[in-house]
Design an enzyme around this catalytic site. Sequence first.
Site, PDB file in Angstrom:
ATOM      1  N   ASP A  17       0.823  -1.206   0.000  1.00  0.00           N
ATOM      2  CA  ASP A  17       0.000   0.000   0.000  1.00  0.00           C
ATOM      3  C   ASP A  17       0.866   1.269   0.000  1.00  0.00           C
ATOM      4  OD1 ASP A  17      -2.279   1.494   0.064  1.00  0.00           O
ATOM      5  OD2 ASP A  17      -2.750   1.119   2.167  1.00  0.00           O
ATOM      6  N   GLU A  69      -3.146  -0.388  -8.457  1.00  0.00           N
ATOM      7  CA  GLU A  69      -4.006   0.730  -8.069  1.00  0.00           C
ATOM      8  C   GLU A  69      -3.170   2.006  -8.122  1.00  0.00           C
ATOM      9  OE1 GLU A  69      -6.839   0.472  -4.895  1.00  0.00           O
ATOM     10  OE2 GLU A  69      -6.043   2.269  -3.958  1.00  0.00           O
TER      11      GLU A  69
END
Length: 477
Positions: free
Chosen positions: A153, A261
């Site tokens: 992340d 992402e």
Amino acid sequence: MTHNHTVYTNSLTRHGNSMLYIAKEGNEKFLYVFDKGEAYGALDGDIIALPGGNAKRCSLTNANAAIMRQLFPFTNPISHKGRSFTIGLGDRLGLASPGHLRLVKDMDVFPVLAQQSIRELNLTGRTYDDVLSAAVWAVFQEGYRKGYGADGDHLKTHAEVKMALDCGFTMITLDCSEHLRNDAAALGDTQIDSLYGSLDAAVTKPLESEYLGKTIKLDEGAEIAFLGTILKKIILVYLGAVQHIVSVYNELLRGRNVDLEVSVDETAFTTSPEAHYFISSELQKAGVEIVSLAPRFCGEFQKGIDYRGDVNEFAKEFVIHAKIAKKMGYKLSIHSGSDKFAVFPVIYKETDRVVHLKTAGTNWLEALRVIAVKKPELFRELHKFALNRLQEAKKHYHITENAAAIPDINTLCDSELSSLLDQNDARQVLHVTYGEMLLAKNPDGTAVYKDAIYEALNKYESDYYSALGSHINRHIL
Ligand code: ZN
């Protein structure tokens, strides 16, 4: 010799001639392997005598987790391409995932169990191997076979992405904040014109002829248009980010079954629908396949508390972002999605539940809720420590708590302690100070709180799992 342990019955799994399960002995978990076979030989442990015969008792180490991933393919993280509703369930302590799995196992929800940023790794003293191993053991403990993801992340550099990929992570959230021109976002028209004039015309001319004056038609009559200085500003602010994404993709991600992402959310300015479309259209032209994109929405998505801002305004913008994502073939990703109850109805309605929601800190707050109930003395210490270390923690996180509004813990009796976890200012303080609590050391180098936190949560494990289940359930409409 008696040997008391409690078996996690969902973990009972056969591999060739061997039977394996996870069990808890005192406060510690082990993997037990019965009957010689490939698994018995491969896993590292000591031999112990049990009523059912000799077994190999293996610690839940990263090395053993790596072997489990080879023996049991279902313990490996996978891509979630094509899955509509996916949820990131960050587990900073490495203890929460079984609770999350118990909640989602019968739902049409794909969990991304391993999800940590570099910031969280540093603040928890863990590595990506640790994070992924915790998910592997959780999946095996719960006998969960429907697949899960692992998200590196908010990674910013090629090296960080490579590290996560090398560990087996299946989702990369590429944080472009260091490639956004924040200075340009705040400029007025004349300043934009002069700054824009300094860009290479060989780059800007083709972009102008492609976008300037163009109207993009979206679903249900909605449209966006690139007029006047809007385009110039977008090129100034976002072109560097696009180039960074293309570079990382070409070098590390092209041809791999990894979910990319793109995140432009960690900025002070909101992402306009035009900017969103520009990024995604430029990526499409470069052949970059993304699975999700996280814009910075209007209003505030602060840690551990509900949405702050005008929900109607949010809805108006969100609808357009959702239509762009749908047109371009990926999902919106909602960062700091913990506890944003005011906007969940809009998010789920406008995306038709084709969306990625990230949660993390709220799972830590639920851990503290269990500690507040079961270990009030420890909770009191943690709370006071958090207040003392707030300024340190705020170097890493943006929150707007009002510490003066937090009730004095000395005036609360034990049964009232968990009410602090329902008070927004206290929630924010406790949310962002996890690193301070976990990393605090005594003069002799031992941890001040970390071991006690783990001990409490291991002891009251089922309370923690059910607290997580009921809290995260409120996020899944
Ligand atoms: Zn984010």
